[in-house]
Design a protein around this motif. Structure first.
Motif, PDB file in Angstrom:
ATOM      1  N   HIS A  88       0.819  -1.199   0.000  1.00  0.00           N
ATOM      2  CA  HIS A  88       0.000   0.000   0.000  1.00  0.00           C
ATOM      3  C   HIS A  88       0.861   1.260   0.000  1.00  0.00           C
ATOM      4  CE1 HIS A  88      -2.003   3.351   2.110  1.00  0.00           C
ATOM      5  NE2 HIS A  88      -2.933   3.087   1.223  1.00  0.00           N
TER       6      HIS A  88
ATOM      7  N   ARG B  22       1.081   4.101  -2.908  1.00  0.00           N
ATOM      8  CA  ARG B  22       0.586   5.447  -2.595  1.00  0.00           C
ATOM      9  C   ARG B  22       1.706   6.471  -2.758  1.00  0.00           C
ATOM     10  NH1 ARG B  22      -4.250   7.525   0.970  1.00  0.00           N
ATOM     11  NH2 ARG B  22      -3.552   9.625   1.332  1.00  0.00           N
TER      12      ARG B  22
ATOM     13  N   THR C 182     -16.957  10.203  -7.131  1.00  0.00           N
ATOM     14  CA  THR C 182     -17.186  10.752  -5.810  1.00  0.00           C
ATOM     15  C   THR C 182     -17.509  12.249  -5.853  1.00  0.00           C
ATOM     16  OG1 THR C 182     -14.824  10.995  -5.811  1.00  0.00           O
ATOM     17  CG2 THR C 182     -15.699   9.088  -4.649  1.00  0.00           C
TER      18      THR C 182
ATOM     19  N   THR D 256     -14.929   0.874   1.399  1.00  0.00           N
ATOM     20  CA  THR D 256     -14.824  -0.415   0.717  1.00  0.00           C
ATOM     21  C   THR D 256     -14.639  -1.520   1.768  1.00  0.00           C
ATOM     22  OG1 THR D 256     -12.473   0.060   0.460  1.00  0.00           O
ATOM     23  CG2 THR D 256     -13.879   0.556  -1.408  1.00  0.00           C
TER      24      THR D 256
ATOM     25  N   ARG E  20     -13.490  -4.403   4.233  1.00  0.00           N
ATOM     26  CA  ARG E  20     -12.328  -4.907   4.946  1.00  0.00           C
ATOM     27  C   ARG E  20     -12.656  -6.352   5.337  1.00  0.00           C
ATOM     28  NH1 ARG E  20     -12.015   0.445   3.965  1.00  0.00           N
ATOM     29  NH2 ARG E  20     -10.178   1.429   4.855  1.00  0.00           N
TER      30      ARG E  20
ATOM     31  N   HIS F 154      -5.864   4.453   4.419  1.00  0.00           N
ATOM     32  CA  HIS F 154      -6.530   4.614   3.118  1.00  0.00           C
ATOM     33  C   HIS F 154      -7.272   5.953   3.014  1.00  0.00           C
ATOM     34  CE1 HIS F 154      -5.557   0.581   1.758  1.00  0.00           C
ATOM     35  NE2 HIS F 154      -5.916   0.123   2.946  1.00  0.00           N
TER      36      HIS F 154
ATOM     37  N   CYS G 206      -8.580   9.343   1.971  1.00  0.00           N
ATOM     38  CA  CYS G 206      -8.645   9.744   0.561  1.00  0.00           C
ATOM     39  C   CYS G 206      -7.426  10.541   0.082  1.00  0.00           C
ATOM     40  CB  CYS G 206      -9.904  10.567   0.336  1.00  0.00           C
ATOM     41  SG  CYS G 206     -10.069  11.112  -1.367  1.00  0.00           S
TER      42      CYS G 206
HETATM   43  C1  HEM Z   1     -15.849  14.282  -2.668  1.00  0.00           C
HETATM   44  C2  HEM Z   1     -14.989  13.538  -3.258  1.00  0.00           C
HETATM   45  C3  HEM Z   1     -14.365  12.321  -2.645  1.00  0.00           C
HETATM   46  C4  HEM Z   1     -14.773  11.542  -1.601  1.00  0.00           C
HETATM   47  C5  HEM Z   1     -15.996  11.722  -0.717  1.00  0.00           C
HETATM   48  C6  HEM Z   1     -13.797  10.476  -1.452  1.00  0.00           C
HETATM   49  C7  HEM Z   1     -13.859   9.495  -0.482  1.00  0.00           C
HETATM   50  C8  HEM Z   1     -12.891   8.540  -0.286  1.00  0.00           C
HETATM   51  C9  HEM Z   1     -12.929   7.565   0.778  1.00  0.00           C
HETATM   52  C10 HEM Z   1     -14.037   7.418   1.804  1.00  0.00           C
HETATM   53  C11 HEM Z   1     -11.817   6.801   0.669  1.00  0.00           C
HETATM   54  C12 HEM Z   1     -11.415   5.649   1.570  1.00  0.00           C
HETATM   55  C13 HEM Z   1     -12.135   4.386   1.188  1.00  0.00           C
HETATM   56  C14 HEM Z   1     -11.850   3.239   2.119  1.00  0.00           C
HETATM   57  O1  HEM Z   1     -11.119   3.384   3.111  1.00  0.00           O
HETATM   58  O2  HEM Z   1     -12.416   2.160   1.861  1.00  0.00           O
HETATM   59  C15 HEM Z   1     -11.071   7.292  -0.473  1.00  0.00           C
HETATM   60  C16 HEM Z   1      -9.893   6.768  -0.909  1.00  0.00           C
HETATM   61  C17 HEM Z   1      -9.269   7.187  -2.061  1.00  0.00           C
HETATM   62  N1  HEM Z   1      -9.613   8.278  -2.851  1.00  0.00           N
HETATM   63 FE1  HEM Z   1     -11.144   9.515  -2.560  1.00  0.00          FE
HETATM   64  N2  HEM Z   1     -12.842  10.613  -2.420  1.00  0.00           N
HETATM   65  C18 HEM Z   1     -13.146  11.728  -3.164  1.00  0.00           C
HETATM   66  C19 HEM Z   1     -12.432  12.240  -4.218  1.00  0.00           C
HETATM   67  C20 HEM Z   1     -11.278  11.703  -4.711  1.00  0.00           C
HETATM   68  C21 HEM Z   1     -10.517  12.261  -5.794  1.00  0.00           C
HETATM   69  C22 HEM Z   1     -10.846  13.543  -6.562  1.00  0.00           C
HETATM   70  C23 HEM Z   1      -9.484  11.423  -6.009  1.00  0.00           C
HETATM   71  C24 HEM Z   1      -8.423  11.657  -7.051  1.00  0.00           C
HETATM   72  C25 HEM Z   1      -7.787  10.815  -7.704  1.00  0.00           C
HETATM   73  C26 HEM Z   1      -9.571  10.337  -5.032  1.00  0.00           C
HETATM   74  C27 HEM Z   1      -8.697   9.278  -4.899  1.00  0.00           C
HETATM   75  C28 HEM Z   1      -8.717   8.349  -3.877  1.00  0.00           C
HETATM   76  C29 HEM Z   1      -7.746   7.264  -3.763  1.00  0.00           C
HETATM   77  C30 HEM Z   1      -6.588   6.987  -4.697  1.00  0.00           C
HETATM   78  C31 HEM Z   1      -8.085   6.549  -2.605  1.00  0.00           C
HETATM   79  C32 HEM Z   1      -7.375   5.321  -2.039  1.00  0.00           C
HETATM   80  C33 HEM Z   1      -6.368   5.773  -1.007  1.00  0.00           C
HETATM   81  C34 HEM Z   1      -5.620   4.638  -0.359  1.00  0.00           C
HETATM   82  O3  HEM Z   1      -6.031   3.467  -0.481  1.00  0.00           O
HETATM   83  O4  HEM Z   1      -4.595   4.915   0.270  1.00  0.00           O
HETATM   84  N3  HEM Z   1     -10.668  10.553  -4.266  1.00  0.00           N
HETATM   85  N4  HEM Z   1     -11.741   8.357  -1.023  1.00  0.00           N
END
Ligand code: HEM
Length: 393
Positions: free
Chosen positions: A88, A92, A233, A280, A282, A338, A340
């Motif tokens: 991870h 990242r 999202t 997502t 776990r 994880h 965001c």
């Molecule tokens: C309002 C907009 C957004 C919301 C509410 C949101 C919400 C989230 C949440 C809740 C997670 C964690 C999921 C988990 O733990 O199962 C997450 C992870 C992630 N989000 Fe967002 N997201 C948003 C926008 C974005 C944008 C614009 C990007 C750009 C690429 C992005 C990229 C990611 C990535 C790559 C992860 C995985 C991070 C990891 O596993 O370390 N998200 N997001």
């Protein structure tokens, strides 16, 4: 006491909040049956949700949870959100820099220009579907430009990605759309390898080709995750946020009267109407106790982010939209490793989108009765199918 097992289905998609409130009042962790028939634990309390998201015993990789390495679907599976340390962290770290608040701030002029162009187009029509005309094209254009994916193909990804995050996709359609997405990225990455450009995908290819830091499947999976997470999202932050404002005219008037509220307003809209309903899955790598409930080894766990954000023990009068409240600590972007990656980008896009939309249209109202609006059939995403509005400059 007998515990009834909640079946998450059509009613849950349309109104997750009342299901969460009912479960949360009984206990912070409840057994549920997912729409596809799989049993899982749903964590609905705020403290328990936060603890679960930071618990290393709840993992993303477990035997039997992922496609075989030689299956074509492995090409969508090997991304950071499906990985545990140390993979991870390695995945990242490769993209972290491109998404810091400072780097993202450089996109402000371009995001503002895209917003202005979309608002210009909308101002020629008395009634629009705000999702199709604004909430979707804005983030998809931004993330496509950042990655180096042709914006002209956006309707294709929208279809494929909607199928992939849906809980009701027919298996054959899911297979066809997931395969189309994989083939698309493979062809795009091959073209970029041949002719690199000044974009994130070309930079990731260079990182992959310089050493063995990213496998080919990891590269396709990364492109897939960034594209899907980057638009599925934010579209709902804008759509759900506009709906929440239209349903709470006093709060809308408050925001119009005081533009300095915008930063806090975005946080409250995230808390109040989470674009991502549940984190997502776990999986418990060993028996774990959360909120007094024993979760067995191998059991799937779903953290209900939108439930945690409406837990009255953390946010007073949680169902009320209050743009002036302190919403800090909300879990709309998750928590733990994880958390965001795109949060700074999402916040910037939303801030620009809401402030320019309100400045351009002095009057905005729903073009259909609120009760006729439909939510998408997904346990993951909380977003509308469409949002018809009437706009007056
Ligand atoms: C309002 C907009 C957004 C919301 C509410 C949101 C919400 C989230 C949440 C809740 C997670 C964690 C999921 C988990 O733990 O199962 C997450 C992870 C992630 N989000 Fe967002 N997201 C948003 C926008 C974005 C944008 C614009 C990007 C750009 C690429 C992005 C990229 C990611 C990535 C790559 C992860 C995985 C991070 C990891 O596993 O370390 N998200 N997001």
């Amino acid at each position: 006491m007998t515990v009834t097992v909640e079946r998450l289905g059509a009613d849950y998609f349309q109104d997750p909040h009342s299901v969460h409130a009912r479960l949360q009042a009984q206990r912070p962790v409840s057994p549920v049956i997912m729409p596809g028939g799989t049993p899982a634990w749903l964590v609905t309390g705020y403290a328990e949700a936060r603890a679960a998201l930071a618990d290393p015993r709840l993992r993303k990789t477990m035997p039997g949870w992922h496609p075989e390495p030689d299956s074509i679907f492995a090409a969508l599976d090997l991304h950071m959100l499906n990985s545990d340390p140390p993979d991870h962290e390695r995945l990242r770290r490769l993209v972290n820099k491109a998404f810091t608040a400072r780097r993202v701030e450089r996109l402000r002029p371009r995001i503002t220009a895209i917003t202005a162009e979309l608002l210009d187009d909308m101002s020629t029509q008395p009634e629009v579907d705000l999702l199709a005309s604004f909430a979707f094209p804005l983030p998809i254009t931004v993330i496509c430009e950042l990655l180096g994916v042709p914006v002209a193909d956006r309707d294709d990804f929208r279809t494929w990605s909607a199928t992939i995050v849906s809980d009701t996709a027919i298996p054959g359609v899911f297979q066809a759309h997931a395969t189309a997405m994989i083939r698309y990225f493979m062809a795009l990455l091959a073209a970029k390898r041949h002719e690199p450009a000044d974009d994130l995908l070309s930079a990731l290819i260079a990182a992959r080709d310089e050493g063995d830091r990213l496998s080919e499947n990891e590269l396709v999976s990364m492109a897939f995750l960034l594209l899907v997470a980057g638009h599925e999202t934010t579209v709902n932050l804008i759509g759900n946020g506009v709906l929440a404002l239209l349903l709470n005219p006093a709060e809308l008037a408050r925001l119009r009267a005081d533009s300095a509220l915008i930063g806090g307003a975005v946080e409250e809209l995230l808390r109040h109407e989470n674009p991502v309903n549940n984190a997502t899955f776990r999986c418990a790598a060993e028996p774990v106790e959360i909120g007094g409930v024993r979760i067995g080894r191998g059991d799937p766990v779903l953290v209900a982010l939108s439930s945690a954000n409406r837990d009255p023990s953390r946010f007073g009068d949680p169902d009320r939209l209050d743009l002036g409240r302190d919403s800090s600590g909300h879990l709309a972007f998750g928590h733990g490793i994880h958390y965001c990656l795109g949060a700074p980008l999402a916040r910037l896009e939303a801030e620009i989108a809401f402030s320019h939309l309100l400045a351009r249209f002095g009057s905005m109202r729903l073009a259909v009765p609120a009760g006729s609006l439909r939510w998408r059939p997904s346990t993951l995403i909380h977003g509308l199918e469409s949002l018809p509005v009437r706009l007056v400059p």
